[in-house]
Motif scaffolding. Structure first.
Motif: not given
Length: 132
Positions: A125, A127-131
């Motif tokens: 999976r 990594p989570k999206r960068r904000r």
């Protein structure tokens, strides 16, 4: 008085004769590494764009990959060690095609060329999206 064992250091070029070998081209985004092995997988010779004198962003160029491939193949052909080879190309880098062209132009008979780049079958999976 026991005799001391004399050890002879042979140069790298006269280790053993191979007529058929495997050429591995690893083309990353930053560098291109070309390794020649015998059929058992023992490395005989290698070269890379960085070892050929290219530094920084020039190391990732197709010309640097061509120089690295020509360098490693030229040394083996001049010693009469390599007549036939298989080529395994791995990685997404910009030097993969030019390295293959340099190998093909060198006069070595290529039995086959294979792309062995590892491809995920939707594995890890991300990594989570960068904000920002």
């Amino acid at each position: 008085m026991p005799r001391r064992a004399t050890r002879r250091f042979l140069p790298r070029k006269t280790k053993h004769r191979i007529l058929k070998g495997v050429i591995y081209v690893r083309a990353s985004f930053r560098n291109t590494i070309v390794t020649v092995t015998d059929t058992r997988g023992q490395a005989v010779s290698w070269s890379s764009a960085g070892a050929c004198g290219f530094k920084g962003t020039k190391r990732r160029s197709p010309f640097a990959a061509q120089t690295a491939a020509a360098n490693v193949v030229h040394t083996l052909v001049n010693q009469g060690l390599l007549k036939e080879a298989e080529v395994m190309i791995s990685g997404p880098g910009p030097g993969r095609d030019t390295a293959l062209r340099a190998i093909a132009k060198s006069g070595i008979q290529l039995s086959y060329v294979r792309d062995v780049t590892p491809m995920p079958h939707n594995g890890c999976r991300p990594p989570k999206r960068r904000r920002v």
